[in-house]
Design a protein around this motif. Structure first.
Motif, PDB file in Angstrom:
ATOM      1  N   MET A   1      20.391  14.215  52.089  1.00 37.97           N
ATOM      2  CA  MET A   1      21.298  14.230  50.944  1.00 37.97           C
ATOM      3  C   MET A   1      20.754  13.330  49.843  1.00 37.97           C
ATOM      4  SD  MET A   1      25.379  13.349  50.807  1.00 37.97           S
ATOM      5  CE  MET A   1      25.223  11.577  50.587  1.00 37.97           C
ATOM      6  N   PRO A   2      20.768  13.782  48.580  1.00 42.18           N
ATOM      7  CA  PRO A   2      20.271  12.938  47.499  1.00 42.18           C
ATOM      8  C   PRO A   2      21.136  11.701  47.305  1.00 42.18           C
ATOM      9  CG  PRO A   2      21.364  14.909  46.635  1.00 42.18           C
ATOM     10  CD  PRO A   2      21.261  15.082  48.119  1.00 42.18           C
ATOM     11  N   ILE A   3      20.522  10.651  46.747  1.00 45.57           N
ATOM     12  CA  ILE A   3      21.223   9.396  46.488  1.00 45.57           C
ATOM     13  C   ILE A   3      20.969   8.996  45.045  1.00 45.57           C
ATOM     14  CG2 ILE A   3      21.362   6.941  47.078  1.00 45.57           C
ATOM     15  CD1 ILE A   3      20.455   7.678  49.902  1.00 45.57           C
ATOM     16  N   ASN A   4      22.020   8.593  44.349  1.00 45.84           N
ATOM     17  CA  ASN A   4      21.863   8.095  42.985  1.00 45.84           C
ATOM     18  C   ASN A   4      21.759   6.576  43.036  1.00 45.84           C
ATOM     19  OD1 ASN A   4      22.104   7.323  40.301  1.00 45.84           O
ATOM     20  ND2 ASN A   4      23.435   9.047  39.798  1.00 45.84           N
ATOM     21  N   ASP A   5      20.567   6.051  42.730  1.00 50.61           N
ATOM     22  CA  ASP A   5      20.350   4.601  42.770  1.00 50.61           C
ATOM     23  C   ASP A   5      20.971   3.891  41.568  1.00 50.61           C
ATOM     24  OD1 ASP A   5      18.921   4.674  45.143  1.00 50.61           O
ATOM     25  OD2 ASP A   5      16.992   4.923  44.130  1.00 50.61           O
ATOM     26  N   ASN A   6      21.392   4.649  40.576  1.00 46.99           N
ATOM     27  CA  ASN A   6      21.894   4.068  39.328  1.00 46.99           C
ATOM     28  C   ASN A   6      23.393   4.278  39.203  1.00 46.99           C
ATOM     29  OD1 ASN A   6      19.123   3.497  38.557  1.00 46.99           O
ATOM     30  ND2 ASN A   6      18.952   5.676  38.185  1.00 46.99           N
ATOM     31  N   LEU A   7      24.106   3.880  40.247  1.00 47.03           N
ATOM     32  CA  LEU A   7      25.550   4.117  40.349  1.00 47.03           C
ATOM     33  C   LEU A   7      26.268   2.774  40.438  1.00 47.03           C
ATOM     34  CD1 LEU A   7      28.084   5.899  40.921  1.00 47.03           C
ATOM     35  CD2 LEU A   7      27.392   5.905  43.332  1.00 47.03           C
ATOM     36  N   ILE A   8      27.259   2.581  39.573  1.00 48.34           N
ATOM     37  CA  ILE A   8      27.977   1.306  39.513  1.00 48.34           C
ATOM     38  C   ILE A   8      29.480   1.558  39.420  1.00 48.34           C
ATOM     39  CG2 ILE A   8      28.344  -0.816  38.177  1.00 48.34           C
ATOM     40  CD1 ILE A   8      25.512  -0.489  37.071  1.00 48.34           C
ATOM     41  N   LEU A   9      30.236   0.765  40.162  1.00 49.06           N
ATOM     42  CA  LEU A   9      31.695   0.729  40.022  1.00 49.06           C
ATOM     43  C   LEU A   9      32.077  -0.607  39.397  1.00 49.06           C
ATOM     44  CD1 LEU A   9      34.579   1.833  40.580  1.00 49.06           C
ATOM     45  CD2 LEU A   9      34.452   0.733  42.827  1.00 49.06           C
ATOM     46  N   ILE A  10      32.773  -0.543  38.253  1.00 52.83           N
ATOM     47  CA  ILE A  10      33.332  -1.740  37.618  1.00 52.83           C
ATOM     48  C   ILE A  10      34.804  -1.787  37.986  1.00 52.83           C
ATOM     49  CG2 ILE A  10      33.732  -2.988  35.475  1.00 52.83           C
ATOM     50  CD1 ILE A  10      31.624  -1.159  34.152  1.00 52.83           C
ATOM     51  N   ALA A  11      35.183  -2.731  38.839  1.00 50.10           N
ATOM     52  CA  ALA A  11      36.565  -2.833  39.304  1.00 50.10           C
ATOM     53  C   ALA A  11      37.209  -4.077  38.695  1.00 50.10           C
ATOM     54  CB  ALA A  11      36.605  -2.921  40.830  1.00 50.10           C
ATOM     55  N   GLY A  12      38.483  -3.973  38.397  1.00 49.50           N
ATOM     56  CA  GLY A  12      39.160  -5.143  37.840  1.00 49.50           C
ATOM     57  C   GLY A  12      40.586  -4.826  37.445  1.00 49.50           C
TER      58      GLY A  12
ATOM     59  N   VAL B   1      23.522  -5.104  33.434  1.00 51.72           N
ATOM     60  CA  VAL B   1      23.593  -4.815  34.865  1.00 51.72           C
ATOM     61  C   VAL B   1      22.704  -3.618  35.216  1.00 51.72           C
ATOM     62  CG1 VAL B   1      25.121  -4.168  36.777  1.00 51.72           C
ATOM     63  CG2 VAL B   1      25.898  -5.811  35.061  1.00 51.72           C
ATOM     64  N   LEU B   2      22.736  -2.581  34.383  1.00 53.72           N
ATOM     65  CA  LEU B   2      21.869  -1.421  34.615  1.00 53.72           C
ATOM     66  C   LEU B   2      20.392  -1.821  34.592  1.00 53.72           C
ATOM     67  CD1 LEU B   2      23.522   1.460  32.544  1.00 53.72           C
ATOM     68  CD2 LEU B   2      23.087   1.477  35.008  1.00 53.72           C
ATOM     69  N   ASN B   3      20.027  -2.671  33.634  1.00 53.75           N
ATOM     70  CA  ASN B   3      18.631  -3.133  33.561  1.00 53.75           C
ATOM     71  C   ASN B   3      18.242  -3.830  34.860  1.00 53.75           C
ATOM     72  OD1 ASN B   3      18.640  -2.175  30.950  1.00 53.75           O
ATOM     73  ND2 ASN B   3      18.830  -4.190  29.999  1.00 53.75           N
ATOM     74  N   LYS B   4      19.144  -4.648  35.383  1.00 51.30           N
ATOM     75  CA  LYS B   4      18.884  -5.365  36.636  1.00 51.30           C
ATOM     76  C   LYS B   4      18.729  -4.376  37.801  1.00 51.30           C
ATOM     77  CE  LYS B   4      19.151  -9.408  39.017  1.00 51.30           C
ATOM     78  NZ  LYS B   4      18.331 -10.597  38.791  1.00 51.30           N
ATOM     79  N   LEU B   5      19.583  -3.364  37.822  1.00 48.93           N
ATOM     80  CA  LEU B   5      19.543  -2.345  38.887  1.00 48.93           C
ATOM     81  C   LEU B   5      18.246  -1.550  38.818  1.00 48.93           C
ATOM     82  CD1 LEU B   5      21.540  -1.481  41.132  1.00 48.93           C
ATOM     83  CD2 LEU B   5      22.359   0.308  39.594  1.00 48.93           C
ATOM     84  N   HIS B   6      17.834  -1.163  37.607  1.00 47.07           N
ATOM     85  CA  HIS B   6      16.588  -0.408  37.452  1.00 47.07           C
ATOM     86  C   HIS B   6      15.399  -1.240  37.914  1.00 47.07           C
ATOM     87  CE1 HIS B   6      18.607   2.102  34.031  1.00 47.07           C
ATOM     88  NE2 HIS B   6      19.009   2.456  35.233  1.00 47.07           N
ATOM     89  N   THR B   7      15.376  -2.513  37.575  1.00 45.78           N
ATOM     90  CA  THR B   7      14.281  -3.382  37.997  1.00 45.78           C
ATOM     91  C   THR B   7      14.250  -3.546  39.510  1.00 45.78           C
ATOM     92  OG1 THR B   7      14.421  -4.617  35.919  1.00 45.78           O
ATOM     93  CG2 THR B   7      13.308  -5.708  37.762  1.00 45.78           C
ATOM     94  N   TYR B   8      15.438  -3.683  40.098  1.00 47.17           N
ATOM     95  CA  TYR B   8      15.523  -3.868  41.557  1.00 47.17           C
ATOM     96  C   TYR B   8      14.925  -2.661  42.294  1.00 47.17           C
ATOM     97  CZ  TYR B   8      17.558  -4.540  46.217  1.00 47.17           C
ATOM     98  OH  TYR B   8      17.743  -4.699  47.570  1.00 47.17           O
ATOM     99  N   TYR B   9      15.285  -1.461  41.867  1.00 46.91           N
ATOM    100  CA  TYR B   9      14.818  -0.260  42.590  1.00 46.91           C
ATOM    101  C   TYR B   9      13.415   0.158  42.191  1.00 46.91           C
ATOM    102  CZ  TYR B   9      19.262   0.480  44.933  1.00 46.91           C
ATOM    103  OH  TYR B   9      20.342   0.343  45.746  1.00 46.91           O
TER     104      TYR B   9
END
Length: 240
Positions: free
Chosen positions: A1-12, A231-239
């Motif tokens: 199954m494909p996985i989206n590495d660029n997925l974020i939930l902002i909860a609050g 946050v997206l920039n951090k996620l892209h760098t991590y992966y």
């Protein structure tokens, strides 16, 4: 199954800056913004491609349409809480067989995540409202995204590897966490509070459902600016 590495939930909770955090998404014309909150305006002047959702299944259509737009880089669903409330109003309460309709309610979300979000080539950002709920087994208050039906068993947050919490906190509490990703302005110092994101659990917040990939955030990055592009920039760098 494909996985989206660029997925974020902002909860609050309400009025903690969830929608405001979208203001620096770049370029703004490449953002597909799906407004599920009865057309409520964003708290800033947006150049996003905005659409008001009046039937939850339009979100499926939007994800398909985004894949035909090479300049679209991000899909925002604001908010997941209102989207699921809308499903209840439009498709459950009007159904002749409500038992089946509640099953369809859960299936709608599972299909959205497994067939549309997972296969998307775009950044995908969901916002969601949280509530404090008593865990009767542990006799402790938990902060979570509350939905109805069987989806509560696993928890909405279980579908995301990155869950950050939007907070409005006293600047004094944030002083130990100043970093390149947390900047307290003179105006915030004067007001005495700052809208920010919490990225990691602390001893005071062990009953929240914040999560992220292993070692993505340093301890000094427990609190960062209320800026989802950062946050997206951090996620892209991590992966990478």
């Amino acid at each position: 199954m494909p996985i989206n590495d660029n997925l974020i939930l902002i909860a609050g909770k309400s009025a903690t800056g969830k929608s405001l955090s979208l203001r620096n998404l770049t370029p703004p014309e490449g953002v597909m913004y799906l407004n599920c909150e009865t057309g409520k305006k964003l708290p800033f002047n947006s150049k996003f491609q905005e659409a008001t959702v009046v039937d939850p299944y339009q979100v499926y259509e939007a994800f398909n349409h985004a894949e035909t737009l090479p300049d679209c880089h991000t899909i925002v669903v604001d908010s997941l809480t209102f989207l699921m409330d809308m499903y209840e109003s439009v498709h459950v309460l009007t159904a002749s067989n409500t038992m089946k309709a509640w099953g369809d309610y859960a299936q709608f979300f599972k299909v959205l995540m497994s067939q549309y979000v997972a296969k998307s080539t775009k950044n995908v950002i969901f916002t969601a409202h949280t509530l404090d709920v008593l865990n009767e087994q542990e006799m402790a208050m938990e902060t979570l995204v509350k939905v109805k039906g069987s989806l509560m068993n696993n928890g909405i947050e279980a579908f995301f590897s990155t869950v950050i919490a939007a907070k409005k906190l006293p600047t004094q509490k944030l002083e130990p966490y100043k970093s390149s990703m947390l900047n307290i302005t003179d105006e915030e110092e004067m007001l005495g509070f700052k809208y920010c994101f919490q990225t990691k659990l602390t001893k005071e917040t062990v009953n929240e459902r914040i999560r992220s990939p292993f070692a993505m955030w340093a301890t000094e990055e427990t609190y960062v600016d209320n800026d989802i592009q950062q946050v997206l920039n951090k996620l892209h760098t991590y992966y990478k």
